[in-house]
Design a protein around this motif. Structure first.
Motif: not given
Length: 446
Positions: A86-87, A150, A84, A128, A131, A90, A112-115
């Motif tokens: 996101g960009a 996260s 968790i 997210d 996702a 990453d 890899n999800v946004a948050g």
């Protein structure tokens, strides 16, 4: 008087001891059964005197099945790895740098999800959830466990917990979901790696814990005797605690041997040389516990955040290498005694360690089993605080969380003691301070 059975299941032999309080009553060494840790344990315990064994209220076990599974890439669960962040997280993808064969044995899929959280409530980003749900649904029936990591979860683990609920809804309520925030260290990559290893080991460790629980009634111990297992810092934990964090058992074999060597020799500070059939491991005791290695330790080729004993490993037959390793592990000022233990200690003469005060304690060939039997139950906690004016409150919180961790691990709540380590400033977070507390106490009574 409290009677305890300690067992160290090694690759070549399995050692067992009986302690009446801290006094050794009996010690045995039997050949280990390849691939059968519990069978090896049972065979060793059955060799101890039945009359004294019947009064034992605790069985303390050094199990090395987790370390062997990682090294041999066998018995590992397929893990869904969820990050968790996101960009913002990453740059290095999950499982980057893992040995290919270990990655193949472990990885069911990554995302890899946004948050992500922050040190302050406004520093984070929303999770997210869609996702996360899609990731869980896509791995349903394939992933045997999930590892969730996260950004800044040791400071705020709410998003990891939310993701765990979603994954259980989509992949099944019985699939284990392990959270990196429970490990407690801030660095994302090493914390994530440790969580993935925990998830990969959880099915194997649960099976071994079940086998040990099933074997307990036949060992001839006192009715209601409890079981504890060794952990990487030289303390003990319950089987339930092991199920939640299997990685804590990695490095527990050497840690217990170091503690056992010091206890048998009656010293709290020493260089310990554990001589086996083929190799010798050299470590340091400081205040009765293993000195920890610097950050950046690897398990099976994977960098992790866990704190392992600082060790040098050399050829057991090369006396010069043993002497050099012992000399390198000496502190900068002063000379510590060198405690020789292990089944091969008799092959190393005192003359091979010139200038050293060599100690060969009685029962040194079963130091690991003695260390298991004589060690306390432990717990620890780490927290990062950014506001100096909040330090006092966080110190108290960290102490209490470490104490609570020791109690959950099986310590007697009335006799737990806590120690706050020196504070460390976090170099990449201006004004941030890392607080760490450790707690320990004797096992809870029946």
């Amino acid at each position: 008087m409290t009677v305890t059975v300690g067992v160290d299941v090694g690759p070549t032999s399995t050692d067992a001891v009986l302690l009446d309080d801290t006094r050794p009553v009996a010690a045995v060494k039997v050949p280990s059964r390849p691939g059968d840790a519990i069978g090896s344990l049972v065979a060793a315990v059955e060799e101890l005197p039945a009359g004294v064994r019947a009064r034992a209220v605790t069985l303390a076990v050094g199990l090395r099945v987790a370390a062997r599974a990682v090294t041999e890439r066998s018995g590992l669960a397929q893990v869904g790895v969820l990050r968790i962040g996101g960009a913002a997280a990453d740059t290095v993808r999950p499982l980057f740098g893992w040995p290919e064969e270990l990655r193949a044995a472990v990885c069911a899929g990554v995302a890899n999800v946004a948050g992500g959280s922050g040190l302050a409530p406004l520093d984070g980003a929303p999770l997210d959830e869609a996702a996360v749900a899609a990731f869980g649904a896509g791995l349903a029936g394939r992933a045997e466990a999930f590892a969730v990591s996260s950004v800044f979860s040791p400071a705020d683990g709410a998003q990891e917990r939310a993701a765990a609920r979603i994954l259980r809804e989509r992949a099944g309520p019985d699939v284990p979901v392990l959270l990196s925030g429970e490990i407690g260290a801030l660095g994302l990559i090493q914390r994530e790696n440790a969580t993935v290893l925990d998830a990969a080991l959880c099915v194997l460790v649960a099976r071994v814990a079940d086998e040990l629980t099933a074997a307990l009634p036949g060992l001839g111990l006192a009715p209601g005797a409890g079981v504890l297992v060794t952990r990487h810092d030289g303390t003990l934990m319950s089987l339930d605690y092991l199920r939640r964090q299997p990685g804590l058992s990695l490095g527990s074999g050497p840690a217990c041997t170091l503690r056992g060597a010091g206890l048998l020799a009656g010293v709290g500070d020493a260089v310990v040389v554990d001589v086996g059939e083929r190799r010798a491991r050299v470590g340091v005791l400081s205040g009765g516990y293993p000195r920890e290695a610097a950050p950046g330790e690897h398990i099976g080729g994977v960098p992790v955040i866990l704190r392992f004993p600082d060790l040098l490993t050399v050829d057991a037959a090369a006396h010069r290498d043993i002497a050099e390793a012992a000399d390198r592990m000496q502190p900068a000022a002063g000379r510590l005694p060198v405690v020789l233990v292990g089944g091969g200690a008799h092959r190393v003469p005192d003359a091979a360690l010139p200038g050293c005060d060599v100690v060969r304690p009685e029962h040194g060939d079963v130091a690991g089993a003695f260390g298991a039997a004589a060690s306390p139950v432990g717990g620890s906690c780490e927290r990062i605080v950014r506001r100096p004016d909040a330090l006092d409150a966080v110190r108290d919180e960290v102490r209490e969380l470490a104490r609570a961790g020791a109690v959950r691990a099986g310590a007697d709540p009335r006799r737990v003691r806590t120690v706050l380590d020196p504070e460390e400033y976090v170099p990449y977070l201006p004004g941030a301070v890392l607080l760490r507390a450790r707690a320990s106490g004797p096992p809870a009574p029946l």
